[in-house]
Design a protein around this motif. Structure first.
Motif, short mmCIF file in Angstrom:
data_model
loop_
_atom_site.label_atom_id
_atom_site.label_comp_id
_atom_site.label_asym_id
_atom_site.label_seq_id
_atom_site.Cartn_x
_atom_site.Cartn_y
_atom_site.Cartn_z
N GLY A 205 92.73 30.28 41.77
CA GLY A 205 92.94 29.56 40.22
C GLY A 205 92.71 28.13 41.32
N ALA A 206 93.55 27.97 42.42
CA ALA A 206 94.24 26.70 43.37
C ALA A 206 92.52 26.32 43.26
CB ALA A 206 95.06 26.82 44.30
N VAL A 207 92.15 26.56 43.89
CA VAL A 207 90.85 26.15 44.71
C VAL A 207 90.08 26.09 43.09
CG1 VAL A 207 88.69 26.41 45.42
CG2 VAL A 207 91.02 27.36 46.59
N ILE A 208 89.73 26.68 42.32
CA ILE A 208 88.72 25.54 41.03
C ILE A 208 89.75 24.60 39.99
CG2 ILE A 208 89.81 27.43 39.13
CD1 ILE A 208 86.01 26.14 40.02
N GLY A 209 91.03 24.82 40.37
CA GLY A 209 91.53 23.90 39.74
C GLY A 209 91.74 22.97 40.38
N ALA A 210 91.65 22.70 42.32
CA ALA A 210 91.48 21.58 42.63
C ALA A 210 90.23 20.92 42.98
CB ALA A 210 91.88 21.57 44.24
N LEU A 211 89.20 21.33 42.55
CA LEU A 211 87.79 20.96 42.18
C LEU A 211 87.46 20.40 40.96
CD1 LEU A 211 85.12 20.90 42.76
CD2 LEU A 211 84.25 22.67 41.94
N ARG A 212 88.86 20.68 39.51
CA ARG A 212 88.16 19.82 38.49
C ARG A 212 89.09 18.72 39.02
NH1 ARG A 212 89.57 24.65 34.07
NH2 ARG A 212 87.52 25.77 34.35
N LEU A 213 90.59 18.16 39.59
CA LEU A 213 91.16 17.31 39.58
C LEU A 213 89.78 17.10 40.45
CD1 LEU A 213 95.34 18.45 39.45
CD2 LEU A 213 93.10 17.28 37.69
N TYR A 214 90.04 16.66 41.46
CA TYR A 214 88.99 16.33 42.62
C TYR A 214 87.92 15.58 42.35
CZ TYR A 214 85.79 16.16 46.66
OH TYR A 214 84.29 14.73 47.75
N LEU A 215 86.96 16.33 41.26
CA LEU A 215 85.85 15.40 40.37
C LEU A 215 86.21 14.36 39.64
CD1 LEU A 215 83.59 18.71 40.20
CD2 LEU A 215 82.70 16.82 41.54
N ASP A 216 87.88 14.70 39.57
CA ASP A 216 88.19 13.40 38.04
C ASP A 216 88.25 12.74 39.10
OD1 ASP A 216 87.73 15.49 35.70
OD2 ASP A 216 90.16 15.76 36.14
N PHE A 217 88.75 12.50 39.93
CA PHE A 217 89.69 11.08 40.94
C PHE A 217 88.22 10.58 41.63
CE2 PHE A 217 90.50 9.16 44.81
CZ PHE A 217 92.48 9.36 44.14
N ILE A 218 87.46 11.22 42.42
CA ILE A 218 86.27 10.26 42.48
C ILE A 218 85.51 9.84 41.59
CG2 ILE A 218 84.03 11.08 43.90
CD1 ILE A 218 86.49 11.37 46.33
N ASN A 219 85.34 10.79 40.13
CA ASN A 219 84.26 9.74 39.57
C ASN A 219 85.14 8.33 39.17
OD1 ASN A 219 81.82 11.65 38.97
ND2 ASN A 219 83.29 13.24 38.73
N LEU A 220 86.23 8.28 39.13
CA LEU A 220 87.16 7.82 37.85
C LEU A 220 86.91 6.55 39.72
CD1 LEU A 220 89.15 6.34 36.50
CD2 LEU A 220 91.43 7.37 37.62
N PHE A 221 88.05 7.43 40.98
CA PHE A 221 87.71 6.15 41.83
C PHE A 221 86.21 5.05 41.94
CE2 PHE A 221 86.26 5.43 45.87
CZ PHE A 221 87.24 4.61 47.09
N LEU A 222 84.99 5.70 41.71
CA LEU A 222 83.68 5.07 42.02
C LEU A 222 83.80 4.07 41.00
CD1 LEU A 222 81.67 8.02 43.66
CD2 LEU A 222 82.46 6.21 44.21
N LEU A 223 83.72 5.10 39.73
CA LEU A 223 83.80 3.53 38.50
C LEU A 223 84.75 2.21 38.29
CD1 LEU A 223 83.42 6.45 35.70
CD2 LEU A 223 81.43 4.57 36.21
N LEU A 224 86.03 2.95 38.62
CA LEU A 224 86.97 1.22 38.85
C LEU A 224 86.55 0.69 40.08
CD1 LEU A 224 90.80 3.72 38.73
CD2 LEU A 224 88.98 1.75 36.98
N LEU A 225 85.74 0.94 41.26
CA LEU A 225 85.12 0.00 42.46
C LEU A 225 84.35 -0.55 41.53
CD1 LEU A 225 85.46 0.34 45.57
CD2 LEU A 225 83.61 1.68 45.81
N ARG A 226 83.42 -0.27 40.81
CA ARG A 226 82.83 -0.85 40.25
C ARG A 226 83.37 -2.03 39.36
NH1 ARG A 226 78.24 2.22 36.51
NH2 ARG A 226 76.88 3.45 38.30
N LEU A 227 84.94 -1.93 38.83
CA LEU A 227 85.10 -3.20 38.47
C LEU A 227 86.11 -3.69 39.27
CD1 LEU A 227 86.86 -1.22 35.00
CD2 LEU A 227 84.78 -3.05 35.06
N PHE A 228 86.95 -3.36 40.72
CA PHE A 228 86.98 -4.16 41.42
C PHE A 228 86.82 -4.36 42.37
CE2 PHE A 228 90.19 -1.87 38.10
CZ PHE A 228 90.61 -3.30 37.28
#
Length: 233
Positions: A205-228
């Protein structure tokens, strides 16, 4: 009786906090792996040549990454915890290979500053998702439709090359992944109850939970990188 209820509540809160720490520890390991592999790859001309000058290699890496995410998400109940952890680690490393491209497109200063902006935004929404008493289940359909819309618009814009669509997708994507961070955090908090008393289930459960948050973080980072992000000349 009251003492027993109080003890049970304290024990449940303790186990829940321990589970959440495991999730964030795994997420941190994944992000650190991705960052180190990306920086190493960006500093190696031969690695960059191999990945980005050979379309078959680049798209092959993307296909393997997608396969790992799908397999890990779909088969988590059948996998051993150690296998799930290894798949997550491999995915994080492969993601670092493909994400090394950002070091070619953006300045290191803007990458670092955007990372901190992402970390702050992610932390704020994750805290909200963890602490709020509001049930965020109603967000699910809205966020899912938003995600599908972003994917479709991105594919269409590969052919149209519209700057307006680009910025709509970017801003819309930021809003979607900000919402997903809070939503996924609340769902991961609920996952903690499912594995109580079963060490193997807790680790998976910890691994699959980490995967979900990891994907959220990476995608948010890449989108914000487009802005800033400041692009290299």
């Amino acid at each position: 009786m009251n003492n027993e209820v109080y003890y049970q509540r304290e024990r449940t809160a303790e186990l829940q906090s321990e589970f959440i720490r495991r999730v964030y520890n795994w997420m941190g390991i994944g992000l650190a792996t991705t960052a180190l592999v990306a920086m190493f790859t960006a500093s190696s001309q031969s690695m960059l040549q191999l990945i980005f000058a050979t379309p078959m290699v680049f798209f092959g890496l993307i296909a393997v990454e997608l396969g790992l995410v799908i397999a890990l998400s779909a088969a988590i109940n059948r996998l051993q915890a150690s296998t799930a952890a290894l798949m997550f680690f491999i995915y994080s490393a492969l993601n670092g290979l493909t994400l090394s491209a950002i070091f070619l497109a953006y300045t290191q200063a803007s990458i670092a500053s955007t990372f901190f902006i992402t970390a702050g935004t992610f932390a704020a929404m994750s805290i909200y998702g963890y602490s709020t008493k509001r049930d965020l289940t109603s967000w699910r359909s809205f966020l899912f439709m938003g995600l599908i819309g972003i994917i479709l618009a991105s594919v269409v814009n590969l052919f149209l090359h519209s700057e307006s669509i680009y910025w709509v997708v970017t801003i819309g994507g930021v809003l979607v992944f900000v919402g997903l961070t809070a939503y996924d955090t609340q769902k991961i908090k609920e996952m903690a109850y499912q594995g109580f008393g079963n060490a193997e289930m807790e680790r998976k459960g910890a691994v699959i939970g980490a995967l979900r948050l990891y994907l959220d973080f990476i995608n948010l980072f890449l989108l914000l990188l487009r802005l800033f992000g400041g692009r290299r000349e």
